[in-house]
Motif scaffolding. Sequence first.
Motif, PDB file in Angstrom:
ATOM      1  N   GLN A   1       0.958   4.162  -2.879  1.00  0.00           N
ATOM      2  CA  GLN A   1       0.691   5.564  -2.528  1.00  0.00           C
ATOM      3  C   GLN A   1       1.869   6.458  -2.925  1.00  0.00           C
ATOM      4  O   GLN A   1       1.678   7.540  -3.487  1.00  0.00           O
ATOM      5  CB  GLN A   1       0.390   5.686  -1.036  1.00  0.00           C
ATOM      6  CG  GLN A   1      -0.933   5.068  -0.662  1.00  0.00           C
ATOM      7  CD  GLN A   1      -1.095   4.835   0.839  1.00  0.00           C
ATOM      8  OE1 GLN A   1      -0.147   4.968   1.608  1.00  0.00           O
ATOM      9  NE2 GLN A   1      -2.305   4.464   1.237  1.00  0.00           N
TER      10      GLN A   1
ATOM     11  N   GLU B   1      -8.555   8.461  -8.100  1.00  0.00           N
ATOM     12  CA  GLU B   1      -8.886   9.352  -6.983  1.00  0.00           C
ATOM     13  C   GLU B   1      -8.126  10.676  -7.104  1.00  0.00           C
ATOM     14  O   GLU B   1      -8.709  11.756  -6.958  1.00  0.00           O
ATOM     15  CB  GLU B   1      -8.518   8.648  -5.666  1.00  0.00           C
ATOM     16  CG  GLU B   1      -8.903   9.392  -4.423  1.00  0.00           C
ATOM     17  CD  GLU B   1      -8.469   8.612  -3.180  1.00  0.00           C
ATOM     18  OE1 GLU B   1      -7.842   9.231  -2.305  1.00  0.00           O
ATOM     19  OE2 GLU B   1      -8.766   7.405  -3.109  1.00  0.00           O
ATOM     20  N   TYR B   2      -6.826  10.591  -7.396  1.00  0.00           N
ATOM     21  CA  TYR B   2      -6.027  11.805  -7.559  1.00  0.00           C
ATOM     22  C   TYR B   2      -6.474  12.606  -8.772  1.00  0.00           C
ATOM     23  O   TYR B   2      -6.500  13.831  -8.742  1.00  0.00           O
ATOM     24  CB  TYR B   2      -4.531  11.468  -7.665  1.00  0.00           C
ATOM     25  CG  TYR B   2      -3.869  11.437  -6.316  1.00  0.00           C
ATOM     26  CD1 TYR B   2      -3.103  12.503  -5.879  1.00  0.00           C
ATOM     27  CD2 TYR B   2      -4.034  10.353  -5.462  1.00  0.00           C
ATOM     28  CE1 TYR B   2      -2.509  12.484  -4.630  1.00  0.00           C
ATOM     29  CE2 TYR B   2      -3.446  10.326  -4.209  1.00  0.00           C
ATOM     30  CZ  TYR B   2      -2.678  11.398  -3.799  1.00  0.00           C
ATOM     31  OH  TYR B   2      -2.107  11.382  -2.569  1.00  0.00           O
TER      32      TYR B   2
ATOM     33  N   THR C   1       1.539   9.433  -5.674  1.00  0.00           N
ATOM     34  CA  THR C   1       1.695  10.812  -5.188  1.00  0.00           C
ATOM     35  C   THR C   1       2.991  11.464  -5.665  1.00  0.00           C
ATOM     36  O   THR C   1       3.098  12.689  -5.665  1.00  0.00           O
ATOM     37  CB  THR C   1       1.639  10.894  -3.646  1.00  0.00           C
ATOM     38  OG1 THR C   1       2.660  10.060  -3.098  1.00  0.00           O
ATOM     39  CG2 THR C   1       0.282  10.472  -3.130  1.00  0.00           C
TER      40      THR C   1
ATOM     41  N   TYR D   1      -5.038  -1.351  -6.965  1.00  0.00           N
ATOM     42  CA  TYR D   1      -4.969  -0.270  -5.981  1.00  0.00           C
ATOM     43  C   TYR D   1      -4.290   0.972  -6.578  1.00  0.00           C
ATOM     44  O   TYR D   1      -4.736   2.098  -6.356  1.00  0.00           O
ATOM     45  CB  TYR D   1      -4.222  -0.759  -4.730  1.00  0.00           C
ATOM     46  CG  TYR D   1      -4.199   0.214  -3.589  1.00  0.00           C
ATOM     47  CD1 TYR D   1      -5.374   0.731  -3.045  1.00  0.00           C
ATOM     48  CD2 TYR D   1      -2.999   0.627  -3.021  1.00  0.00           C
ATOM     49  CE1 TYR D   1      -5.352   1.627  -1.987  1.00  0.00           C
ATOM     50  CE2 TYR D   1      -2.963   1.513  -1.965  1.00  0.00           C
ATOM     51  CZ  TYR D   1      -4.138   2.010  -1.451  1.00  0.00           C
ATOM     52  OH  TYR D   1      -4.110   2.892  -0.398  1.00  0.00           O
TER      53      TYR D   1
ATOM     54  N   MET E   1       0.840  -1.211   0.000  1.00  0.00           N
ATOM     55  CA  MET E   1       0.000   0.000   0.000  1.00  0.00           C
ATOM     56  C   MET E   1       0.869   1.253   0.000  1.00  0.00           C
ATOM     57  O   MET E   1       0.596   2.209  -0.726  1.00  0.00           O
ATOM     58  CB  MET E   1      -0.948  -0.003   1.203  1.00  0.00           C
ATOM     59  CG  MET E   1      -2.082  -0.976   1.057  1.00  0.00           C
ATOM     60  SD  MET E   1      -3.408  -0.764   2.257  1.00  0.00           S
ATOM     61  CE  MET E   1      -2.611  -1.242   3.762  1.00  0.00           C
ATOM     62  N   LYS E   2       1.934   1.238   0.807  1.00  0.00           N
ATOM     63  CA  LYS E   2       2.813   2.405   0.874  1.00  0.00           C
ATOM     64  C   LYS E   2       3.490   2.627  -0.480  1.00  0.00           C
ATOM     65  O   LYS E   2       3.605   3.763  -0.949  1.00  0.00           O
ATOM     66  CB  LYS E   2       3.853   2.226   1.981  1.00  0.00           C
ATOM     67  CG  LYS E   2       4.679   3.469   2.218  1.00  0.00           C
ATOM     68  CD  LYS E   2       5.549   3.360   3.446  1.00  0.00           C
ATOM     69  CE  LYS E   2       6.298   4.654   3.651  1.00  0.00           C
ATOM     70  NZ  LYS E   2       7.179   4.611   4.802  1.00  0.00           N
TER      71      LYS E   2
ATOM     72  N   LEU F   1      -6.032   4.616  -6.871  1.00  0.00           N
ATOM     73  CA  LEU F   1      -5.401   5.840  -6.353  1.00  0.00           C
ATOM     74  C   LEU F   1      -5.246   6.891  -7.447  1.00  0.00           C
ATOM     75  O   LEU F   1      -5.493   8.071  -7.215  1.00  0.00           O
ATOM     76  CB  LEU F   1      -4.026   5.523  -5.741  1.00  0.00           C
ATOM     77  CG  LEU F   1      -4.020   4.796  -4.404  1.00  0.00           C
ATOM     78  CD1 LEU F   1      -2.591   4.419  -4.023  1.00  0.00           C
ATOM     79  CD2 LEU F   1      -4.653   5.642  -3.312  1.00  0.00           C
ATOM     80  N   ARG F   2      -4.841   6.450  -8.632  1.00  0.00           N
ATOM     81  CA  ARG F   2      -4.687   7.394  -9.750  1.00  0.00           C
ATOM     82  C   ARG F   2      -6.027   8.033 -10.104  1.00  0.00           C
ATOM     83  O   ARG F   2      -6.102   9.234 -10.363  1.00  0.00           O
ATOM     84  CB  ARG F   2      -4.092   6.693 -10.970  1.00  0.00           C
ATOM     85  CG  ARG F   2      -2.605   6.496 -10.844  1.00  0.00           C
ATOM     86  CD  ARG F   2      -1.986   5.990 -12.125  1.00  0.00           C
ATOM     87  NE  ARG F   2      -0.537   5.931 -11.989  1.00  0.00           N
ATOM     88  CZ  ARG F   2       0.204   4.927 -12.399  1.00  0.00           C
ATOM     89  NH1 ARG F   2      -0.335   3.885 -12.995  1.00  0.00           N
ATOM     90  NH2 ARG F   2       1.501   4.964 -12.238  1.00  0.00           N
TER      91      ARG F   2
ATOM     92  N   CYS G   1      10.492   4.719  -4.967  1.00  0.00           N
ATOM     93  CA  CYS G   1       9.270   4.510  -4.184  1.00  0.00           C
ATOM     94  C   CYS G   1       9.321   3.182  -3.444  1.00  0.00           C
ATOM     95  O   CYS G   1       8.890   3.090  -2.287  1.00  0.00           O
ATOM     96  CB  CYS G   1       8.037   4.562  -5.090  1.00  0.00           C
ATOM     97  SG  CYS G   1       7.756   6.186  -5.810  1.00  0.00           S
TER      98      CYS G   1
END
Length: 166
Positions: A16, A67-68, A20, A60, A12-13, A64-65, A30
């Motif tokens: 993210q 969402e951003y 980000t 995931y 998850m980290k 996230l992409r 990363c």
Amino acid sequence: MGLPKKLTEMQMKFAQLLVTNEGRKTPTECAVEAGYEKDSAAVRASELRNPNKFPLVVKYIGELRDEYQKKYEVTFANHIAELAKLRDEAREKGAWSAAGNMEIARGKAAGLYIEQKIIHHNKVQDMTIDELKAKMKKIFEDNKGLIEADFEEVLENPTPPKDLIN
């Protein structure tokens, strides 16, 4: 054995950090920051982005992409709203230039502005008489069907007909 049903904390980290820091950090960086061993971080970063090996991580990352993308989306409506908000704040602080420049940059990023640059070569005032004559002759030749005059005639009598004046 099968695929795991949920992501680990490190996965998850990694996802993210990848989303980000898009364009600012490599996937390997990363992976290291997420806690993977430096020596194998490049391989882990590649594997974690492989849907055949880690479909949950890839899913995931996609979520996230999305969402951003939605969070930072620039549309005409929110561009205008943000511009109004910054305008109002700028009025209070007197920082007109900074607020306007930031919002113009957002609009350019969204494609709301078109920037045109025109580069002029061979300025007429910098040309010699011979260069001017050659340029005029080329214009006449390129536009024979549009111009009802003879080039040599125009050179001899450069005054336009009276019906073209005014």
